[in-house]
Design a protein around this motif. Structure first.
Motif, mmCIF file in Angstrom:
data_model
loop_
_atom_site.group_PDB
_atom_site.id
_atom_site.type_symbol
_atom_site.label_atom_id
_atom_site.label_comp_id
_atom_site.label_asym_id
_atom_site.label_seq_id
_atom_site.Cartn_x
_atom_site.Cartn_y
_atom_site.Cartn_z
ATOM 1 N N ILE A 71 -4.717 17.948 20.391
ATOM 2 C CA ILE A 71 -4.005 18.526 21.535
ATOM 3 C C ILE A 71 -3.075 19.622 21.046
ATOM 4 O O ILE A 71 -2.905 20.659 21.686
ATOM 5 N N VAL A 128 -1.880 23.581 21.994
ATOM 6 C CA VAL A 128 -0.509 24.043 22.206
ATOM 7 C C VAL A 128 -0.228 25.264 21.338
ATOM 8 O O VAL A 128 0.307 26.275 21.789
ATOM 9 N N MET A 156 0.786 15.456 25.314
ATOM 10 C CA MET A 156 -0.032 16.066 26.376
ATOM 11 C C MET A 156 0.793 17.024 27.214
ATOM 12 O O MET A 156 0.336 18.099 27.596
ATOM 13 N N MET A 173 3.085 18.774 26.318
ATOM 14 C CA MET A 173 3.404 20.016 25.617
ATOM 15 C C MET A 173 2.427 21.127 25.983
ATOM 16 O O MET A 173 2.748 22.304 25.833
ATOM 17 N N LEU A 174 1.241 20.760 26.457
ATOM 18 C CA LEU A 174 0.285 21.807 26.840
ATOM 19 C C LEU A 174 0.810 22.636 28.016
ATOM 20 O O LEU A 174 0.932 23.856 27.903
ATOM 21 N N PHE A 213 4.043 24.740 27.012
ATOM 22 C CA PHE A 213 3.888 26.025 26.349
ATOM 23 C C PHE A 213 3.150 27.039 27.206
ATOM 24 O O PHE A 213 3.398 28.231 27.128
#
Lengths: 318, 301
Positions: free
Chosen positions: A18, A22, B164, B166-167, B170
């Motif tokens: 993941i 990011v 998760m 953090m997706l 950002f």
């Protein structure tokens, strides 16, 4: 740094994948900025900014961008001026664009319309209100310069955003102070499209709230060119509200379509007046202080079930 | 430029949200964590899909209206509003949170601005997102089981959710966010959501840290807590991120009301780091490096 640490933390775990996403998103955003900057600011002459001090604690910055884009109302950019703000970037609305003949090209005289257009390079302008930090430094430098203006290199990141109000028959633009930078390109584009018959817009009402008449200087040359536009009397009405006039002599309405009043406007009453003779769908846009935005928002919401009104707010807030 | 970055962002987000699955044997709780990661992804996709549909619908209406009015001087047809949509706009879409105040800032003085109230729809979405995260943290966990398993399940679940989240964190953070042009929603709104997701990530990380500590203290004692922080790479990096992100939260909070919980987190974490240092008695060099790393986290965004 936080990303690196989380990456190590997830070394043994499947969720590390993941983090790839990011990191890719973060790199992607920064890379897009770099690409945009390189694309627009390098080519022929580098981007230059001419900064001019204006009465009323403001600045007009005219940008000559290396590879300019097609100017559209509602666009904004991030300005870098390394000589003043180093690596910091500052967002500003684009208030005006002017097409200039590019005489540096060695093509001789233009032979047809295509060549005339391709020789034109547009300059774009911003109005900046002096506050603290970057804008204050910029103002001080302009004030100290001869004739109150100087030229500096600059980097422009943009364009971001654009807005099209041509589907609305009736457009009201509220602006307070430097918020006029958002309204002016719309006024020009809607008046032009009315004259050309390419939009639904039949009425444009600009309401500008300023503290003193000297702020009119900020956009005087642009307003002059708008007031000279073809058929603008049929479509444009300008209402100026001067909240802190020093004397009653300062308040005078130049004509029927450009009127000046002292004090603050009653936003609800102004919208009522337009709503009575509304043509088509109405757009009410506001750009300025938060409290003006809240007042206009409430006024529109109270009236939005009587006729079709769409509300749009441009704000500087987070 | 923007459509390319959009496709890239969607691709990266979906592929990595899947994590690596299928190659190794996974315990039931790991499978559950993976499924919940997918659910979170579905919610994002559904949000984007709904907003996109709305935007396309409005764009279609506006285009038709422009064409229909090119030769039309009175446009009376378009003066009359659709009453249902007008009500939705008045009470939900354009509405401030309460009766009026939205962009007028709350000022403690002329210099100190503690932020603005979000609009009604924005608040509904944010509350919903927080509630969903809380729900995802607690469903499918066997709350009646033995405390060791319970704590480790909570630790795993909150950790997975923090990463998760953090997706979107950002993705929505920058000005070149492809969703700005795709959904016709301003950067300011995304910034509001970004800040809220930031708070969610910090609190999930905190819950994750606490769950780990509860487990370690119960099974192995306090001394091991400090020892792991100092020696195990997993725990050391975890500690640094946990403290560091709390510091970021504290230093970025403009709104006083949100500063208070962040401040309390911050003081707890400082106290904690202090205790860790005492129980383990690591060398001075090591402590200073750790501190530097920790401070630098809050300086870098």
């Amino acid at each position: 740094m936080a990303l690196v640490t989380v990456w190590i933390h997830l070394k043994t775990l499947s969720q590390q994948t993941i983090l790839v996403g990011v990191i890719a998103l973060w790199i992607g955003e920064r890379a897009t900025r770099v690409v945009m900057i390189l694309r627009r600011n390098i080519g022929g002459d580098l981007t230059k900014a001419e900064v001019e001090a204006l009465p009323g604690d403001a600045l007009r910055v005219t940008l000559r961008i290396a590879r300019p884009w097609t100017f559209l109302p509602g666009q904004h950019i991030y300005l870098y001026m390394p000589s003043i703000g180093m690596w910091t970037s500052h967002p500003f609305s684009l208030a005006w664009s002017e097409a200039e003949q590019d005489l540096s090209a060695e093509k001789g005289l233009p032979m047809d319309r295509h060549e005339v257009l391709s020789m034109q390079k547009s300059t774009m302008s911003l109005i900046i209100r002096r506050r603290t930090g970057f804008t204050d430094k910029l103002w001080k430098k302009a004030e100290k310069s001869p004739e109150g203006r100087f030229v500096s290199s600059a980097i422009v990141e943009g364009p971001y955003g654009s807005q099209n109000l041509e589907s609305y028959g009736h457009v009201m633009l509220f602006a307070a102070g430097v918020g006029i930078t958002h309204a002016v390109p719309h006024v020009r584009s809607l008046c032009a499209s009315y004259a050309n018959g390419t939009s639904a817009t039949r009425r444009v009402v600009l309401v500008w709230i300023i503290q003193s008449p000297e702020h009119l200087e900020w956009i005087r040359p642009w307003m002059t060119s708008i007031l000279n536009m073809d058929k603008r009397r049929d479509v444009l009405k300008i209402l100026l509200f001067v909240t802190r006039p020093r004397s009653t002599k300062e308040i005078h309405s130049p004509s029927a379509s450009v009127q000046m009043f002292p004090g603050k406007p009653d936003v609800g009453a102004l919208i009522d007046q337009e709503q009575v003779k509304q043509v088509g769908a109405m757009a009410v846009s506001v750009c300025g202080t938060g409290s003006l935005g809240d007042d206009v928002r409430r006024a529109v919401r109270e009236r939005s079930e009587k006729t079709s009104i769409d509300f749009m707010e441009e704000n500087f807030s987070w | 430029m923007n459509s390319a970055s959009l496709y890239f962002a969607i691709f990266i987000t979906t592929v990595t949200a899947a994590g690596s699955s299928g190659e190794m044997e996974m315990s039931p709780s790991e499978i559950e964590n993976h499924r919940i990661s997918w659910y979170l992804g579905y919610v994002w996709a559904a949000t984007i899909g709904a907003l996109l549909l709305h935007r396309l619908w409005l764009a279609g209406i506006r285009h038709v209206r422009t064409l229909a009015c090119l030769e039309n001087e009175k446009q009376q047809y378009f003066v009359v509003p659709g009453s249902k949509y007008a009500k939705i706009k008045r009470h939900i879409l354009d509405a401030p949170l309460f009766s009026k105040r939205h962009n007028r800032e709350f000022r403690l003085s002329t210099a100190v601005n503690v932020g603005t109230l979000p609009g009604r729809l924005q608040t509904m979405y944010l509350v919903g997102y927080v509630a969903m995260n809380i729900a995802f943290c607690v469903i499918s966990i066997d709350w009646s089981g033995p405390s060791k398993e319970l704590a480790s399940e909570v630790r795993n679940r909150t950790g997975v959710l923090a990463v998760m989240n953090m997706l979107p964190l950002f993705l929505l953070a920058g000005r070149n966010n492809p969703l700005i042009s795709l959904l016709d929603i301003s950067f300011d709104t995304y910034n509001l959501i970004h800040r809220q997701i930031g708070r969610i990530v910090v609190f999930e990380a905190l819950a994750h840290t606490l769950a780990w500590m509860v487990n370690t203290v119960n099974t192995k004692g306090w001394a091991i807590v400090g020892k792991s922080m100092a020696s195990s790479q997993l725990i050391m990096t975890g500690t640094i991120v946990s403290f560091g992100t709390r510091r970021i939260l504290h230093s970025l909070e403009a709104n006083l009301c949100e500063r208070l919980p962040a401040l309390s987190c911050q003081s707890c974490s400082c106290l904690h780091l202090h205790c860790v240092m005492h129980t383990t008695k690591p060398s001075f060099m090591y402590t200073s490096c750790l501190q530097l790393w920790h401070w630098s986290l809050s300086g870098s965004i």
